[in-house]
Design a protein around this motif. Structure first.
Motif, short mmCIF file in Angstrom:
data_model
loop_
_atom_site.label_atom_id
_atom_site.label_comp_id
_atom_site.label_asym_id
_atom_site.label_seq_id
_atom_site.Cartn_x
_atom_site.Cartn_y
_atom_site.Cartn_z
N GLN A 51 10.34 11.12 4.27
CA GLN A 51 11.68 10.63 4.56
C GLN A 51 11.52 9.36 5.40
O GLN A 51 10.89 9.38 6.46
N ARG A 52 12.07 8.27 4.91
CA ARG A 52 11.94 7.00 5.59
C ARG A 52 13.23 6.71 6.36
O ARG A 52 14.31 6.79 5.79
N HIS A 53 13.08 6.40 7.63
CA HIS A 53 14.26 6.11 8.46
C HIS A 53 13.89 5.02 9.45
O HIS A 53 12.74 4.54 9.48
N ALA A 54 14.83 4.63 10.26
CA ALA A 54 14.65 3.46 11.11
C ALA A 54 13.49 3.63 12.09
O ALA A 54 12.81 2.65 12.43
N ARG A 55 13.29 4.81 12.56
CA ARG A 55 12.25 5.02 13.56
C ARG A 55 10.86 5.28 12.94
O ARG A 55 9.89 5.44 13.66
N GLY A 56 10.79 5.34 11.62
CA GLY A 56 9.51 5.60 10.99
C GLY A 56 9.65 6.53 9.80
O GLY A 56 10.58 6.37 8.99
N THR A 57 8.78 7.50 9.73
CA THR A 57 8.81 8.46 8.62
C THR A 57 8.57 9.86 9.13
O THR A 57 7.96 10.08 10.20
N SER A 58 9.04 10.82 8.34
CA SER A 58 8.74 12.23 8.58
C SER A 58 8.53 12.89 7.22
O SER A 58 8.99 12.37 6.19
N SER A 59 7.82 13.99 7.19
CA SER A 59 7.51 14.64 5.91
C SER A 59 8.65 15.53 5.47
O SER A 59 9.32 16.17 6.28
N THR A 60 8.87 15.57 4.16
CA THR A 60 9.82 16.51 3.58
C THR A 60 9.16 17.88 3.52
O THR A 60 7.98 18.06 3.87
N GLU A 61 9.90 18.85 3.02
CA GLU A 61 9.31 20.19 2.87
C GLU A 61 8.13 20.14 1.90
O GLU A 61 7.09 20.76 2.12
N ALA A 62 8.32 19.36 0.80
CA ALA A 62 7.20 19.20 -0.14
C ALA A 62 6.05 18.46 0.52
O ALA A 62 4.86 18.76 0.27
N GLY A 63 6.39 17.49 1.37
CA GLY A 63 5.35 16.75 2.08
C GLY A 63 4.56 17.64 3.02
O GLY A 63 3.34 17.47 3.18
N GLU A 64 5.24 18.60 3.67
CA GLU A 64 4.55 19.54 4.54
C GLU A 64 3.56 20.39 3.75
O GLU A 64 2.45 20.67 4.22
N ALA A 65 3.99 20.79 2.53
CA ALA A 65 3.08 21.57 1.69
C ALA A 65 1.86 20.74 1.31
O ALA A 65 0.72 21.22 1.34
N LEU A 66 2.10 19.47 0.94
CA LEU A 66 0.99 18.60 0.59
C LEU A 66 0.07 18.41 1.79
O LEU A 66 -1.16 18.46 1.65
N ALA A 67 0.64 18.19 2.96
CA ALA A 67 -0.17 17.97 4.15
C ALA A 67 -1.05 19.19 4.44
O ALA A 67 -2.23 19.05 4.80
N HIS A 68 -0.49 20.39 4.26
CA HIS A 68 -1.26 21.61 4.49
C HIS A 68 -2.47 21.69 3.56
O HIS A 68 -3.61 21.92 4.00
N HIS A 69 -2.22 21.46 2.27
CA HIS A 69 -3.31 21.56 1.31
C HIS A 69 -4.28 20.38 1.43
O HIS A 69 -5.48 20.54 1.17
N ALA A 70 -3.78 19.22 1.84
CA ALA A 70 -4.65 18.07 2.04
C ALA A 70 -5.66 18.36 3.15
O ALA A 70 -6.85 18.02 3.04
N ARG A 71 -5.18 18.98 4.23
CA ARG A 71 -6.10 19.34 5.32
C ARG A 71 -7.18 20.31 4.84
O ARG A 71 -8.36 20.18 5.17
N LEU A 72 -6.78 21.29 4.03
CA LEU A 72 -7.75 22.25 3.49
C LEU A 72 -8.76 21.55 2.58
O LEU A 72 -9.96 21.80 2.66
N MET A 73 -8.26 20.67 1.71
CA MET A 73 -9.14 19.99 0.76
C MET A 73 -10.12 19.07 1.48
O MET A 73 -11.32 19.02 1.14
N LEU A 74 -9.66 18.34 2.49
CA LEU A 74 -10.55 17.46 3.23
C LEU A 74 -11.57 18.24 4.05
O LEU A 74 -12.73 17.82 4.19
N ARG A 75 -11.14 19.38 4.58
CA ARG A 75 -12.08 20.24 5.32
C ARG A 75 -13.17 20.76 4.38
O ARG A 75 -14.35 20.76 4.71
N GLN A 76 -12.74 21.19 3.18
CA GLN A 76 -13.71 21.67 2.19
C GLN A 76 -14.66 20.55 1.75
O GLN A 76 -15.85 20.77 1.56
N HIS A 77 -14.11 19.35 1.61
CA HIS A 77 -14.95 18.22 1.23
C HIS A 77 -16.00 17.93 2.29
O HIS A 77 -17.16 17.64 1.98
N THR A 78 -15.60 18.00 3.55
CA THR A 78 -16.55 17.78 4.64
C THR A 78 -17.65 18.85 4.63
O THR A 78 -18.83 18.54 4.81
N MET A 79 -17.25 20.10 4.40
CA MET A 79 -18.24 21.18 4.31
C MET A 79 -19.19 20.96 3.14
O MET A 79 -20.40 21.19 3.24
#
Length: 303
Positions: A51-79
């Motif tokens: 969500q883009r607004h004057a003060r910056g951005t925040s994640s939508t509900e779908a964005g939160e889901a992506l962020a969750h799985h992105a953290r898992l995927m990047l952690r797995q990649h590091t491992m």
């Protein structure tokens, strides 16, 4: 949804910074490149992720889901990267090492143990073969490297001596030679021998030297193993010629006396053999260096 690691790292940087500009800086991307990647990411997902607004951005509900799985995927990649580095560095995986009987029983246990203790996730599969078989395996590409006697022909293979393993005469207690500390080969050619089976490289080696003296070994029986030779000798069937590492191993069990052979050809050495140093895997290079080898290139060492 097709994404790459750069997109995932960028998206998380934006979410955590609360700004596309700040997120792009954290991801080391220009603002234009970051904006283009984020638009492509949302188009691929088919849903708004920020969500883009004057003060910056925040994640939508779908964005939160992506962020969750992105953290898992990047952690797995590091491992995954860490595990692959362990394989590359020789700290993980399975290393296949070929060695003759003398090396397996006398040389390797004490040398291999400290190296392996520092690599708890690495397995070593030791394969016992004759020196001739090891040379053939290395020449044919079935084995990276092996530990052999320098008495065998190695062709163009690199050969690096790492330990002494001379041939000794083994005789039963009470034998006429039992009290001798050393003899030369010519003086024992009248003895009855316990030999090794047909085709054994060591037996052929000894027989060749007997023929140089115009004699044939008076072989009463041939055994398939050095243990069998030593047991027969212990029962008084004849005398035998055995590598020192094995003679010492069976000395007490079969009540043997060990006599040094003074001939130069009996002063064998255990040697590493391989085709070319730069074609060895990093784990094998590490092991061979630990065993006393050195990084080489060029023609084979003559033995």
């Amino acid at each position: 949804m097709r994404t790459d690691l750069v997109d995932l790292r960028l998206f998380l940087a934006v979410v955590e910074a609360g700004s596309i500009t700040a997120g792009a800086a954290r991801a080391h991307l220009s603002l234009g490149a970051a904006s283009e990647r984020l638009r492509a990411l949302e188009d691929e997902a088919g849903v708004a992720l920020l969500q883009r607004h004057a003060r910056g951005t925040s994640s939508t509900e779908a964005g939160e889901a992506l962020a969750h799985h992105a953290r898992l995927m990047l952690r797995q990649h590091t491992m995954l990267q860490g595990e692959l580095r362990e394989f590359a560095d020789g700290a993980r995986g399975t290393l296949h090492l070929y060695a003759n009987t003398g090396a397996l029983t006398g040389f390797l246990p004490g040398r291999l143990a400290p190296w392996l203790a520092q690599r708890p996730r690495l397995r070593v599969d030791l394969k016992e073969r004759t020196s001739v078989e090891i040379v053939r395996a290395v020449q044919g590409g079935q084995a990276e490297a092996g530990i052999i006697s320098n008495a065998v022909q190695t062709g163009t293979l690199q050969v690096q001596p790492v330990d002494d393993d001379p041939l000794l005469l083994v005789v039963p207690a009470g034998h006429a030679l039992a009290n001798r500390s050393a003899v030369d080969f010519a003086t024992i050619l009248g003895q009855t021998f316990v030999g090794l089976a047909d085709g054994n490289a060591l037996h052929d080696h000894v027989q060749d030297h007997a023929r140089e003296h115009g004699r044939e070994l008076a072989t009463r029986i041939r055994m398939k193993s050095f243990e069998g030779v030593c047991e027969m000798v212990g029962h008084g069937i004849g005398v035998g010629i055995v590598p020192r590492s094995l003679a010492r191993r069976y000395r007490r069990r079969f009540n043997l006396q060990l006599v040094t052979l003074e001939d130069a050809w009996a002063r064998r050495r255990l040697s590493l053999c391989f085709a070319r140093w730069n074609t060895l895997s990093r784990p094998m290079q590490s092991l061979l260096l630990h065993l006393g080898g050195n990084a080489v290139s060029g023609t084979a060492e003559k033995v």
